[in-house]
Design an enzyme around this catalytic site. Structure first.
Site, PDB file in Angstrom:
ATOM      1  N   ILE A 101       0.833  -1.199   0.000  1.00 15.26           N
ATOM      2  CA  ILE A 101       0.000   0.000   0.000  1.00 15.26           C
ATOM      3  C   ILE A 101       0.870   1.252   0.000  1.00 15.26           C
ATOM      4  CG2 ILE A 101      -0.227  -0.170   2.522  1.00 15.26           C
ATOM      5  CD1 ILE A 101      -3.030   1.115   2.247  1.00 15.26           C
ATOM      6  N   CYS A 102       0.374   2.306  -0.632  1.00 17.91           N
ATOM      7  CA  CYS A 102       0.960   3.646  -0.637  1.00 17.91           C
ATOM      8  C   CYS A 102       2.304   3.670  -1.369  1.00 17.91           C
ATOM      9  CB  CYS A 102       1.052   4.174   0.790  1.00 17.91           C
ATOM     10  SG  CYS A 102       1.361   5.953   0.899  1.00 17.91           S
ATOM     11  N   ALA A 103       3.383   3.940  -0.661  1.00 16.52           N
ATOM     12  CA  ALA A 103       4.711   3.969  -1.291  1.00 16.52           C
ATOM     13  C   ALA A 103       5.330   2.580  -1.393  1.00 16.52           C
ATOM     14  CB  ALA A 103       5.646   4.893  -0.513  1.00 16.52           C
ATOM     15  N   TYR A 122       0.691   5.200  -4.146  1.00 17.62           N
ATOM     16  CA  TYR A 122       0.500   6.609  -3.820  1.00 17.62           C
ATOM     17  C   TYR A 122       0.768   7.413  -5.089  1.00 17.62           C
ATOM     18  CZ  TYR A 122       0.559  10.914  -1.137  1.00 17.62           C
ATOM     19  OH  TYR A 122       0.272  12.153  -0.651  1.00 17.62           O
TER      20      TYR A 122
END
Length: 192
Positions: A101-103, A122
């Protein structure tokens, strides 16, 4: 019972790591935190977490690994040879899952497992440019490509966690309802 390992490295994003741990445990899965940079790991907002395991513990028996974002947490994960090795091992096994998730999807790119696959991360050119060989999505909170699951960021952590429950064979709907996620998703806020 499916076993999930959530990696924690110094500077991890607390919401992205602990929301999946909480929701997976509520769903009855055996979810463990794994300290990559030590047995006590401090997140990007100063919350220290005592990890259940460390990288020296046997992890190949697990069914899923989850990589949370956060800075510099996701960088520490990306630069850890053992994390990259485990991501590659899990991706090659048709019975195992990899989630980020995200970075943290940058870890998947470094591991070389995103070519031709549907992914998200992200937003931003620094991360998105890593997925030139993938099918990159910006219009969904969570992308599931067979056994590879990616998500956008802290605001998508609950949907990410509920999706993990479902792909592992559980049923997230009772949790969504019991946690009032479904009922108030679009209800907004009342201000005086």
């Amino acid at each position: 019972m499916k076993k999930i390992a959530v990696f924690l490295a110094e500077g991890f994003e607390e919401i992205e790591a602990l929301t999946p741990v909480d929701i997976l445990r509520r769903a009855g899965f055996d979810c463990k935190t794994v300290g990559v940079t030590g047995s006590v790991v401090t997140g990007s907002h100063g919350i220290a977490v005592q990890a259940d395991l460390t990288l020296s513990d046997p992890l190949e028996e697990f069914d899923m690994i989850v990589c949370p974002g956060g800075l510099p947490g996701s960088i520490h994960l990306r630069d850890c040879d053992e994390v990259i090795r485990l991501v590659q091992v899990f991706d090659r096994d048709p019975e195992k899952y990899v989630a980020a998730i995200c970075a943290a999807p940058q870890i998947l790119a470094k591991a070389g497992i995103t070519t031709g696959r549907h992914v998200t991360s992200y937003p931003g050119a620094d991360l998105e440019s890593l997925f030139a060989d993938a099918v990159y999505h910006t219009d969904k909170a969570v992308i599931v490509d067979d056994k590879l699951i990616t998500s956008r960021g802290a605001g998508t952590a609950m949907e990410f966690a509920f999706t993990l429950v479902d792909v592992l064979g559980g049923n997230s709907q009772p949790l969504r309802d019991g946690m009032m996620y479904s009922q108030y998703l679009t209800a907004g806020t009342l201000h005086d």
